[in-house]
Design an enzyme around this catalytic site. Sequence first.
Site: not given
Ligand code: NVA
Ligand code: CP
Length: 302
Positions: A102, A129, A132, A221, A261, A289
């Site tokens: 990540r 993502h 997700q 989101d 998400c 997930r």
């Molecule tokens: N678009 C959000 C998703 C979090 C799971 C981010 O990248 O922070």
């Molecule tokens: N939706 C998601 O990826 O959650 P986290 O940021 O908690 O991993």
Amino acid sequence: MNHLLKLLDLTGDEIMHILDTGDRLKAEQKAGRKHDFPAGKTLAMIFAKNSTRTRVSFETGIFQLGGLGIFLSNADSQLGRGEPIQDTARVLSRYCDGIMIRTFDQSEPEYLAKYGSVPVINGLTDFAHPCQVLADLMTIREHKGRLAGLKIGYIGDGNNMANSVIAGGLKCGMDVTAACPDGYHPDKTVLDFAATATNARFELTGDPKTAARGADVIFTDVWASMGMESEIAERQKAFRGYCVDDGIMALANHGCMVQHCLPAHRGEEITEKVFEEHANEIFDEAENRLHAQKAVMYLLMR
Ligand code: NVA
Ligand code: CP
């Protein structure tokens, strides 16, 4: 399929195969049956950004498959002190059977895949993502019994989630209408792909009502993703009118689902009321997930 870097790389059949595998592993786990997966596999999990769901679902998932997840944060690994991703890829490949990452830039999982010799899984970048959206597609299919022919209305930022929802939805034969303000459109590579989709329709609009009208699933989101926190004030202005509220839901089809998400910002991209009315679908999505990612590891790491 050697890696999961982005859904654009997969065919619709490959996505469906992951979802079928996820359904099977979920049923096995619920029935207390052992999974048919070799014991002792290890997954390195690199986190340059925060996480609740991704960390816990991957760590639990690899454990349930009889293996071990190794958490590596930038704060306490050499990545945080500038060790190149190319070297990290080659080192982790000598110890581990897979790498989940990540991070910010999509080039990092791509480099891990290029320089390493084990499967790489994208656990979120600024661009995509994929884990997700596999969980989301699994959840929609569970609730609706099918994907093809349904309409997704995506309302909000043209971010990693938008990119993956558009790619994944269209590849599974779902029509997708994305409502994003000017200046916050999905990535050009995704829009270029969407323009070539033949088995499903895509529309980009600046009007959330157009996305909601006739939708079977509404996605939203956060307005400011991780790393964009300093832009929140200007984004709150740009996204005015993009809140998923009762007015938006009234335009959608009867029984329309909501997918988020998480984490959710109630009162910004979604009202408390809509969130709580659809909490069951949203927490099924969070649960999936685990099952969808176990399917990805199952298919990549055996
Ligand atoms: N678009 C959000 C998703 C979090 C799971 C981010 O990248 O922070
Ligand atoms: N939706 C998601 O990826 O959650 P986290 O940021 O908690 O991993």
